[in-house]
Design an enzyme around this catalytic site. Structure first.
Site, mmCIF file in Angstrom:
data_model
loop_
_atom_site.group_PDB
_atom_site.id
_atom_site.type_symbol
_atom_site.label_atom_id
_atom_site.label_comp_id
_atom_site.label_asym_id
_atom_site.label_seq_id
_atom_site.Cartn_x
_atom_site.Cartn_y
_atom_site.Cartn_z
ATOM 1 N N GLU A 252 0.883 -1.162 0.000
ATOM 2 C CA GLU A 252 0.000 0.000 0.000
ATOM 3 C C GLU A 252 0.917 1.207 0.000
ATOM 4 O OE1 GLU A 252 -1.413 3.304 1.119
ATOM 5 O OE2 GLU A 252 -1.644 2.347 3.080
ATOM 6 N N CYS A 286 -2.149 9.192 2.959
ATOM 7 C CA CYS A 286 -1.920 8.696 1.597
ATOM 8 C C CYS A 286 -3.156 8.799 0.712
ATOM 9 C CB CYS A 286 -1.410 7.256 1.644
ATOM 10 S SG CYS A 286 -2.497 6.131 2.538
#
Length: 478
Positions: A252, A286
């Site tokens: 990720e 993010c």
């Protein structure tokens, strides 16, 4: 608020190992720039010990019945919820996050342990009818083996929780290496699991020089699965290391989230909620929206609302209850923000809000809004990972999608429109693993979390989250 900071340890084989005889790294409160603790850095011997214990405990934990694994995870969730105020305060001290956001994060971390506790009970297989008489064909799903998990400093509760809860539910043992800048939060999760009755050695928590720790763990034959959350360059490096041992890896990585705001949308809602989303966590998120692409006819209205809401944000120490934007986590982030803004301005961008470090102690950078940013500016290509928002107009759907999909990132994307056809078309056309339509809140325990393209592969959370920690075994029996 005078909140003491917890002592820091390694956690190996069920033992809390202090700093004696080890190198240490400073933990600094980013709101005051004061050192608040020293985190012990694992030696090569510590890592070897962690690997040996992880292998031995895996043989025990994978044979533990799912109901018992579920009870441990549920008890850990209850303990985390009981300890929310303490864990959240630790997070704010070491990472700077406003206390309200920290409390919400710890609560959601507990939810992952609850969710995957139930998933432990639902690891099933199947019987496949055979074309040969008298042959029994079974497919079993079993724990993949010891896991090396690497997590960053920006979400020190929820990111480890996603990995730990799924891996432990599957029956894997885990060696977790959290970020050295926010170690206390991860250790609090480990303590909750230990207090909940997790067998000694099923979880190890180690700190150290990231490159040294990752290379040591991934190269070991003990580790059968790698999971990493962090930057794209480090993700590439760890992926290559995992490939040398033919080990699966879940990644990720970063993002540069586009927001498409169409002229028929609720412009004020898109702008005001966009400010809250962009500057949450001081922009160190993010999946945060970074590039706001507004259809030409609504551009000026959006800019007015966005700048007004940005200037109204309350900035300060995260321990103060009214703070909405805290400090950046470290001086590296502070320097990067100034470099990105200066580069954009030098190339012709306009600063509509912020644009500089705030005076006084702490790593505070004013929430910044940039407009008319040229395409050759660094911020148009690099993930800002800080309190910088970019506003730019677009003409039509094709034009907007082209800019939204221009970068190699594909983690999150958002769109605002009142037209159902546009909503369908933009959702189909956006290249991202997670998409919000007319909202910015897209993360939920029961849903997959992951990206496309260089933002990684594999998902955490949801029914998909446990799959990466399981293997399929086919058995044919006469």
């Amino acid at each position: 608020m005078n909140t003491p900071y917890d002592s820091l340890y390694l956690f190996i084989g069920g033992e809390w190992i202090g700093t004696e005889g080890r190198n240490t790294a400073a933990v600094v409160n980013p709101a005051t720039e004061n050192e608040i603790g020293r985190v012990p850095l694992a030696t090569a011997g510590d890592l070897d010990h962690a690997l040996e214990v992880a292998q031995r405990s895996f043989d025990v934990w994978r044979k533990t019945v799912p109901d018992q694994r579920a009870k441990v995870l549920k008890r850990a969730a209850d303990l985390i919820l009981e300890r929310v105020p303490h864990i959240a305060a630790q997070m704010t001290l070491e990472e700077g996050k406003p206390i309200g956001e920290a409390m919400d994060e710890v609560t959601r971390a507990a939810e992952y342990f609850e969710w995957f506790a139930e998933s432990a009970r639902r690891i099933d297989g199947r019987v496949v009818p055979s074309n040969r008489p008298g042959v029994l064909q079974l497919v079993k799903r079993q724990a993949i083996g010891p896991v090396a998990a690497f997590t960053p400093w920006n979400f020190p509760a929820i990111t480890p929780a996603r990995k730990l809860s799924a891996a432990l539910a599957a029956g894997c043992s885990v060696i977790l290496k959290p970020g050295e800048e926010s170690p206390s939060t991860a250790l609090a999760l480990a303590r909750a699991l230990d207090d909940a009755g997790l067998p000694k050695g099923v979880l190890q928590v180690v700190f150290g020089v990231p490159d040294q720790v990752s290379s040591h763990l991934i190269a070991s034959s003990v580790i059968r699965k790698v999971t990493f959350t962090g930057s794209v360059p480090i993700g590439r490096l760890l992926s290559a290391r995992a490939a040398e041992g033919v080990k699966p890896i879940t990644l990720e990585l970063g993002g540069h989230g586009p927001v498409l705001v169409f002229a028929d949308a609720d412009i004020r809602k898109a702008a005001v909620e966009g400010v809250a989303n962009r500057f949450r966590g001081t922009g160190q998120v993010c999946i945060s929206s970074t590039r706001f692409l507004i259809q030409r006819g609504a551009y000026e209205r959006f800019v007015e609302h966005f700048v007004e809401a940005t200037n109204a944000l309350r900035i300060g120490n995260g321990l103060h209850p009214h703070t909405q934007v805290g400090p950046l986590a470290n001086p590296r982030q502070l320097a990067k923000m100034q470099e990105l803004v200066d580069d954009a301005v030098a190339k012709g961008a306009r600063v509509l809000a912020g644009g500089e470090r705030l005076p006084g102690q702490g790593y505070f950078f004013a929430p910044t809004v940039l407009a008319e940013v040229p395409m050759d500016a660094r911020v148009m290509h690099e993930e800002p990972f800080g309190p910088i928002a970019i506003l730019m107009p677009f003409e039509g759907l094709a034009d907007g999608l082209a800019e939204a999909n221009r970068l190699p990132y594909g983690l999150s994307a958002y769109a605002f429109t009142s037209n159902a056809r546009t909503a369908i078309d933009v959702a189909d056309g956006l290249e991202a693993g997670m998409i919000g339509i007319n909202q910015y809140r897209i993360v939920a325990t029961e849903l997959p979390f992951g990206g496309l393209k260089e933002s990684g592969h594999g998902s955490e959370g949801g029914i998909e989250g446990i799959e990466h920690y399981l293997t399929h075994k086919f058995i044919s029996q006469i």
